[in-house]
Design a protein around this motif. Sequence first.
Motif, PDB file in Angstrom:
ATOM      1  N   VAL A  91       0.834  -1.206   0.000  1.00  0.00           N
ATOM      2  CA  VAL A  91       0.000   0.000   0.000  1.00  0.00           C
ATOM      3  C   VAL A  91       0.868   1.256   0.000  1.00  0.00           C
ATOM      4  N   ASN A  92       1.899   1.268   0.835  1.00  0.00           N
ATOM      5  CA  ASN A  92       2.772   2.435   0.901  1.00  0.00           C
ATOM      6  C   ASN A  92       3.399   2.744  -0.455  1.00  0.00           C
ATOM      7  N   ASP A  93       3.955   1.729  -1.107  1.00  0.00           N
ATOM      8  CA  ASP A  93       4.652   1.972  -2.366  1.00  0.00           C
ATOM      9  C   ASP A  93       3.691   2.431  -3.462  1.00  0.00           C
ATOM     10  N   ARG A  94       2.436   1.993  -3.381  1.00  0.00           N
ATOM     11  CA  ARG A  94       1.450   2.480  -4.341  1.00  0.00           C
ATOM     12  C   ARG A  94       1.161   3.961  -4.100  1.00  0.00           C
ATOM     13  N   PHE A  95       0.999   4.351  -2.837  1.00  0.00           N
ATOM     14  CA  PHE A  95       0.750   5.750  -2.516  1.00  0.00           C
ATOM     15  C   PHE A  95       1.958   6.620  -2.848  1.00  0.00           C
ATOM     16  N   ARG A  96       3.127   6.108  -2.571  1.00  0.00           N
ATOM     17  CA  ARG A  96       4.353   6.891  -2.730  1.00  0.00           C
ATOM     18  C   ARG A  96       4.849   6.927  -4.172  1.00  0.00           C
ATOM     19  N   GLY A  97       4.315   6.059  -5.018  1.00  0.00           N
ATOM     20  CA  GLY A  97       4.640   6.117  -6.437  1.00  0.00           C
ATOM     21  C   GLY A  97       5.982   5.543  -6.812  1.00  0.00           C
ATOM     22  N   VAL A  98       6.672   4.884  -5.860  1.00  0.00           N
ATOM     23  CA  VAL A  98       7.995   4.319  -6.137  1.00  0.00           C
ATOM     24  C   VAL A  98       8.114   2.975  -5.424  1.00  0.00           C
ATOM     25  N   LYS A  99       8.391   1.943  -6.176  1.00  0.00           N
ATOM     26  CA  LYS A  99       8.594   0.620  -5.585  1.00  0.00           C
ATOM     27  C   LYS A  99       9.875   0.621  -4.749  1.00  0.00           C
ATOM     28  N   GLY A 100       9.795   0.041  -3.565  1.00  0.00           N
ATOM     29  CA  GLY A 100      10.940  -0.005  -2.665  1.00  0.00           C
ATOM     30  C   GLY A 100      10.963   1.129  -1.653  1.00  0.00           C
ATOM     31  N   ALA A 101       9.990   2.057  -1.744  1.00  0.00           N
ATOM     32  CA  ALA A 101       9.965   3.206  -0.824  1.00  0.00           C
ATOM     33  C   ALA A 101       9.776   2.760   0.623  1.00  0.00           C
ATOM     34  N   PHE A 102       8.954   1.730   0.833  1.00  0.00           N
ATOM     35  CA  PHE A 102       8.678   1.267   2.193  1.00  0.00           C
ATOM     36  C   PHE A 102       9.942   0.709   2.848  1.00  0.00           C
ATOM     37  N   LYS A 103      10.624  -0.174   2.143  1.00  0.00           N
ATOM     38  CA  LYS A 103      11.848  -0.765   2.713  1.00  0.00           C
ATOM     39  C   LYS A 103      12.902   0.306   2.961  1.00  0.00           C
ATOM     40  N   ALA A 104      13.002   1.268   2.051  1.00  0.00           N
ATOM     41  CA  ALA A 104      13.982   2.337   2.225  1.00  0.00           C
ATOM     42  C   ALA A 104      13.634   3.204   3.432  1.00  0.00           C
TER      43      ALA A 104
END
Length: 394
Positions: A152-165
């Motif tokens: 869900v986070n990466d969809r909202f943030r528009g970038v894959k891997g944003a959550f782990k980062a």
Amino acid sequence: MIGVSKLYCGTVEPSDALRYGRRSKDLPSHLLQFSSDKKPVVVWNTTRACNLRCVHCYASAVNQSHETELTTEQGYTLIEDMAAYGVPVLLFSGGEPLLRADLMELAGFASDRGMRAVLSTNGTLIDEQTAVQLKDSGIAYVGISIDGLEKVNDRFRGVKGAFKAALKGIENCKMAGLKVGLRFTMNKANADQVPGIFDLVEEMDLERVCFYHLVYSGRGSALRDQDLSHDDTRRLVDYIIDRTKDMHERGLKKEVLTVDNHADGIYLYLRMLKERSPRVSEVLELLRMNGGNSSGEGLACVSWDGMVYADQFWREHCFGNVLSRPFSEIWSDQTEPLLSQLREKKGHVTGRCARCRWLDICGGNFRARAEAVTGEIWGEDPACYLTDDEIGQQ
């Protein structure tokens, strides 16, 4: 903001604020919302540039800096003036503030002049070295924004891997000895993520979590139909209170807050009344000290280009530019009609807000939401979920 843990769990009492005379310059950070002088906390959007593409970004951030952004020297001048004026907290925001090469110097300059420097960031750029630099610069707190668990986070943030980062950024902050917490904006598409956010707070042993209500601003304007219904908001606020109580009873010292809807404080108080809590009078006193929404009084925003606004979400009305007049002069200008009106809302709000017995506690809530929906600055806030009986009965 509404300190759920402070109010519901009794981690703060009115005497705690009174002990300091309720003066902004004397109050510790966790009591600042109860100040009587309401010296403004200033959000400085230091840049419009961002490495992510969040769908709800109030600043409509883009992937490059803007040529009108304040220079380092102009930033120093701004900070010097704010410190002399008595601004207690300077929140460095963006865009993504870590994309400013001079962020550490600016934060250090603010900290050296007695302001509490805090950072609002997506966390993805905080490697080990950056975390140490933030600590050394005097940053007192880092708020990292996420919108749910990984998918869900990466969809909202528009970038894959944003959550782990972001999680790696949190870990690096903790290793460097920085106080760090989460910021989460609630809406229909991620309300089911709130339990997971609480779990994450416990798993990562974070000190603070802030749950933001959606404000219709920037790209967030397009999400207006994704705002929670009043009934869903009530259920989610109840859940936040329940989880906060559970953590407190298990001895977990976590600060839990809701932000951008002061109906939460009244709702919490009414719930405590129903539960026959012996602390209801203390909670009511604290809510009165808090005073509700303080846009244009206890909260200010300086944009990347020096424009001054009532808060970071509401950019339809500018009060001046710090490149032309010092912030202190702009903020103290009693001839500015809207700024004066925001400090005496009772005589201006209309609709349900005008009839509400809790107006002195909620402050009329967010004018940005009211104007976005009704077209009227002083219209009622559509996000108020209190019933007519709740706002009218004694």
